[in-house]
Design an enzyme around this catalytic site. Structure first.
Site, PDB file in Angstrom:
ATOM      1  N   ASP A  64      51.648  42.411  42.968  1.00  0.00           N
ATOM      2  CA  ASP A  64      50.359  42.989  43.339  1.00  0.00           C
ATOM      3  C   ASP A  64      49.908  43.900  42.199  1.00  0.00           C
ATOM      4  O   ASP A  64      50.618  44.864  41.862  1.00  0.00           O
ATOM      5  CB  ASP A  64      50.558  43.796  44.635  1.00  0.00           C
ATOM      6  CG  ASP A  64      49.265  44.390  45.158  1.00  0.00           C
ATOM      7  OD1 ASP A  64      48.293  44.520  44.384  1.00  0.00           O
ATOM      8  OD2 ASP A  64      49.229  44.737  46.345  1.00  0.00           O
ATOM      9  N   VAL A  65      48.771  43.611  41.610  1.00  0.00           N
ATOM     10  CA  VAL A  65      48.318  44.423  40.464  1.00  0.00           C
ATOM     11  C   VAL A  65      48.105  45.895  40.835  1.00  0.00           C
ATOM     12  O   VAL A  65      48.080  46.750  39.951  1.00  0.00           O
ATOM     13  CB  VAL A  65      47.032  43.862  39.779  1.00  0.00           C
ATOM     14  CG1 VAL A  65      47.281  42.545  39.091  1.00  0.00           C
ATOM     15  CG2 VAL A  65      45.865  43.775  40.753  1.00  0.00           C
ATOM     16  N   SER A 154      30.966  41.507  38.106  1.00  0.00           N
ATOM     17  CA  SER A 154      30.172  40.677  39.023  1.00  0.00           C
ATOM     18  C   SER A 154      28.721  41.134  38.964  1.00  0.00           C
ATOM     19  O   SER A 154      28.447  42.296  38.663  1.00  0.00           O
ATOM     20  CB  SER A 154      30.693  40.882  40.446  1.00  0.00           C
ATOM     21  OG  SER A 154      29.754  40.450  41.400  1.00  0.00           O
ATOM     22  N   TYR A 167      32.647  46.979  46.628  1.00  0.00           N
ATOM     23  CA  TYR A 167      32.847  46.000  45.544  1.00  0.00           C
ATOM     24  C   TYR A 167      31.856  46.256  44.399  1.00  0.00           C
ATOM     25  O   TYR A 167      32.211  46.211  43.224  1.00  0.00           O
ATOM     26  CB  TYR A 167      32.654  44.609  46.143  1.00  0.00           C
ATOM     27  CG  TYR A 167      32.873  43.424  45.230  1.00  0.00           C
ATOM     28  CD1 TYR A 167      34.159  43.000  44.906  1.00  0.00           C
ATOM     29  CD2 TYR A 167      31.793  42.694  44.727  1.00  0.00           C
ATOM     30  CE1 TYR A 167      34.365  41.881  44.093  1.00  0.00           C
ATOM     31  CE2 TYR A 167      31.985  41.580  43.925  1.00  0.00           C
ATOM     32  CZ  TYR A 167      33.273  41.179  43.606  1.00  0.00           C
ATOM     33  OH  TYR A 167      33.462  40.071  42.804  1.00  0.00           O
ATOM     34  N   LYS A 171      32.865  47.008  40.648  1.00  0.00           N
ATOM     35  CA  LYS A 171      32.511  46.052  39.596  1.00  0.00           C
ATOM     36  C   LYS A 171      31.561  46.667  38.569  1.00  0.00           C
ATOM     37  O   LYS A 171      31.432  46.180  37.447  1.00  0.00           O
ATOM     38  CB  LYS A 171      31.913  44.775  40.210  1.00  0.00           C
ATOM     39  CG  LYS A 171      32.947  43.902  40.927  1.00  0.00           C
ATOM     40  CD  LYS A 171      34.055  43.418  39.990  1.00  0.00           C
ATOM     41  CE  LYS A 171      34.842  42.249  40.561  1.00  0.00           C
ATOM     42  NZ  LYS A 171      35.994  41.877  39.707  1.00  0.00           N
ATOM     43  N   ILE A 200      30.085  31.730  41.857  1.00  0.00           N
ATOM     44  CA  ILE A 200      31.041  30.715  41.402  1.00  0.00           C
ATOM     45  C   ILE A 200      31.757  30.182  42.645  1.00  0.00           C
ATOM     46  O   ILE A 200      32.158  30.958  43.528  1.00  0.00           O
ATOM     47  CB  ILE A 200      32.082  31.323  40.417  1.00  0.00           C
ATOM     48  CG1 ILE A 200      31.397  32.077  39.250  1.00  0.00           C
ATOM     49  CG2 ILE A 200      33.026  30.227  39.891  1.00  0.00           C
ATOM     50  CD1 ILE A 200      30.557  31.243  38.303  1.00  0.00           C
TER      51      ILE A 200
HETATM   52  N1  LIG Z   1      33.659  33.641  42.922  1.00  0.00           N
HETATM   53  C1  LIG Z   1      32.618  34.351  42.544  1.00  0.00           C
HETATM   54  O1  LIG Z   1      31.460  33.978  42.804  1.00  0.00           O
HETATM   55  C2  LIG Z   1      32.809  35.620  41.761  1.00  0.00           C
HETATM   56  C3  LIG Z   1      31.657  36.289  41.309  1.00  0.00           C
HETATM   57  C4  LIG Z   1      31.788  37.459  40.586  1.00  0.00           C
HETATM   58  C5  LIG Z   1      33.037  37.960  40.290  1.00  0.00           C
HETATM   59  N2  LIG Z   1      34.159  37.310  40.769  1.00  0.00           N
HETATM   60  C6  LIG Z   1      35.439  37.894  40.438  1.00  0.00           C
HETATM   61  O2  LIG Z   1      36.247  36.915  39.822  1.00  0.00           O
HETATM   62  C7  LIG Z   1      37.624  37.245  40.026  1.00  0.00           C
HETATM   63  C8  LIG Z   1      38.362  36.024  40.529  1.00  0.00           C
HETATM   64  O3  LIG Z   1      37.868  35.676  41.819  1.00  0.00           O
HETATM   65  P1  LIG Z   1      37.824  34.176  42.379  1.00  0.00           P
HETATM   66  O4  LIG Z   1      36.456  33.925  42.827  1.00  0.00           O
HETATM   67  O5  LIG Z   1      38.487  33.258  41.434  1.00  0.00           O
HETATM   68  O6  LIG Z   1      38.708  34.384  43.703  1.00  0.00           O
HETATM   69  P2  LIG Z   1      40.014  33.621  44.256  1.00  0.00           P
HETATM   70  O7  LIG Z   1      40.312  34.248  45.556  1.00  0.00           O
HETATM   71  O8  LIG Z   1      39.802  32.148  44.184  1.00  0.00           O
HETATM   72  O9  LIG Z   1      41.141  33.995  43.185  1.00  0.00           O
HETATM   73  C9  LIG Z   1      41.555  35.321  43.008  1.00  0.00           C
HETATM   74  C10 LIG Z   1      43.073  35.360  42.830  1.00  0.00           C
HETATM   75  O10 LIG Z   1      43.441  36.740  42.645  1.00  0.00           O
HETATM   76  C11 LIG Z   1      44.610  37.004  43.381  1.00  0.00           C
HETATM   77  N3  LIG Z   1      44.676  38.412  43.740  1.00  0.00           N
HETATM   78  C12 LIG Z   1      43.840  39.100  44.553  1.00  0.00           C
HETATM   79  N4  LIG Z   1      44.254  40.354  44.692  1.00  0.00           N
HETATM   80  C13 LIG Z   1      45.366  40.486  43.924  1.00  0.00           C
HETATM   81  C14 LIG Z   1      46.251  41.551  43.647  1.00  0.00           C
HETATM   82  N5  LIG Z   1      46.082  42.751  44.250  1.00  0.00           N
HETATM   83  N6  LIG Z   1      47.279  41.339  42.814  1.00  0.00           N
HETATM   84  C15 LIG Z   1      47.482  40.129  42.231  1.00  0.00           C
HETATM   85  N7  LIG Z   1      46.678  39.071  42.471  1.00  0.00           N
HETATM   86  C16 LIG Z   1      45.634  39.250  43.311  1.00  0.00           C
HETATM   87  C17 LIG Z   1      44.499  36.122  44.622  1.00  0.00           C
HETATM   88  O11 LIG Z   1      45.775  35.873  45.230  1.00  0.00           O
HETATM   89  C18 LIG Z   1      43.828  34.860  44.073  1.00  0.00           C
HETATM   90  O12 LIG Z   1      44.773  33.860  43.724  1.00  0.00           O
HETATM   91  C19 LIG Z   1      37.642  38.425  40.992  1.00  0.00           C
HETATM   92  O13 LIG Z   1      37.788  39.630  40.258  1.00  0.00           O
HETATM   93  C20 LIG Z   1      36.276  38.366  41.620  1.00  0.00           C
HETATM   94  O14 LIG Z   1      35.866  39.609  42.117  1.00  0.00           O
HETATM   95  C21 LIG Z   1      34.063  36.154  41.480  1.00  0.00           C
END
Ligand SMILES: NC(=O)c1ccc[n+]([C@@H]2O[C@H](COP(=O)([O-])OP(=O)(O)OC[C@H]3O[C@@H](n4cnc5c(N)ncnc54)[C@H](O)[C@@H]3O)[C@@H](O)[C@H]2O)c1
Length: 276
Positions: A64-65, A154, A167, A171, A200
């Site tokens: 966990d980060v 984001s 969030y 962000k 995304i």
């Molecule tokens: N999907 C979108 O539209 C979008 C838009 C803007 C920003 N983001 C950002 O992109 C990043 C990736 O998101 P995603 O859409 O791929 O989501 P996702 O849920 O598909 O993947 C995120 C991964 O991060 C891991 N994770 C979450 N909390 C964690 C922690 N405390 N320690 C270690 N691992 C952890 C999860 O287990 C997961 O595998 C995130 O920071 C998210 O906020 C996503």
């Protein structure tokens, strides 16, 4: 295609799924040795196994980060396995939505912890392996190796978003951290940029009704966005669709690559053109 990250070592947090997993695959295709970090062991192992079966190199660090001990652990495992660190992608994260007037302190703080405190600690833990090594290279009259940090932001952090006071705040905060690191570490040739993604297609943006959840520190949190809003969001995107994780990964590779060697302290919007 020319390999853009040959002989480089990259840590990507949250690389078990979604954008992080796609970035891990793309980085490995481009010659990087990838440290796949995730909360969940199964998805992290799957990412690494797929990289290896395609001929790439990857190792897994599960954790966990937000655990204060995690940054030192991942740095020491990375250095023990690969001997150096060129790229850190602070991507791990999730959403915990709710309207501000009903939001708990815990819900707010959780977003600051995962999207601000954890990246800060990871960058600090990377200092001996990035900043100090680059400083020594410079002192020895060598050109420092390519090194950079990419923080995932984001559009919610840039423009605000209903239901995401926590969030959006976090962000937005990561952009300030990015610009500060760019100023502090720029003299050592280390670049730091943020990428603000729009919509995304990952489990964070799938229909809330599909019931995807994340469990962090024993807390089960509902992911996704209300299904009825999807069409409306897509209509507002000039490109008319959500981005794919592979397209998001392309932007991360761009910022990590030598093509971006003079780009630092920036926040790149990757939104299909929707910038409000
Ligand atoms: N999907 C979108 O539209 C979008 C838009 C803007 C920003 N983001 C950002 O992109 C990043 C990736 O998101 P995603 O859409 O791929 O989501 P996702 O849920 O598909 O993947 C995120 C991964 O991060 C891991 N994770 C979450 N909390 C964690 C922690 N405390 N320690 C270690 N691992 C952890 C999860 O287990 C997961 O595998 C995130 O920071 C998210 O906020 C996503």
């Amino acid at each position: 295609m020319t390999k853009l990250l040959d002989n480089q070592v990259a840590i990507i947090t949250g690389a078990g799924r979604g954008i992080g997993a796609a970035a891990a695959h793309l980085f490995a295709e481009h010659g990087a040795k990838v440290v796949v970090c995730d909360l969940d062991a199964g998805p992290a192992e799957e990412t690494a196994a797929a990289i290896r079966s395609a001929g790439g190199e990857a190792m897994v660090v599960v954790g966990d980060v937000t655990d204060p001990a995690f940054p030192e652990e991942i740095m020491s495992k990375t250095i023990a396995a690969y001997g150096k660190l060129n790229i850190l992608v602070n991507n791990a994260g999730y959403t915990w939505d709710g309207m501000l007037h009903k939001m708990s302190d815990r819900q707010f703080q959780a977003m600051l912890d995962v999207h601000n405190l954890a990246p800060f600690r990871l960058i600090r833990a990377a200092a001996p392996h990035m900043r100090e090594v680059a400083k020594a290279e410079k002192a020895a009259g060598k050109t420092p190796e390519p090194r950079c940090i990419i923080n995932i932001s984001s559009t919610s952090g840039v423009n605000g978003n209903i239901g995401q006071a926590n969030y959006s705040t976090a962000k937005s905060g990561i952009i300030g951290l990015t610009k500060t690191v760019a100023k502090e570490w720029g003299p050592f040739g280390i670049r730091c940029n943020a990428i603000a993604f729009g919509y995304i297609d990952t489990r964070l943006t799938r229909d809330q009704e599909s019931g995807e959840k994340i469990v962090v520190a024993g807390e089960e949190v509902q992911l996704g966005i209300p299904g009825h809003m999807k069409g409306m969001i897509t209509m507002l995107i000039p490109l008319g669709r959500a981005g794919t994780p592979a397209e998001a990964a392309g932007a991360i590779l761009l910022m990590a690559s030598p093509l971006a060697s003079y780009i630092t302290g920036q926040m790149l919007m990757v939104t299909g053109g929707l910038n409000t």
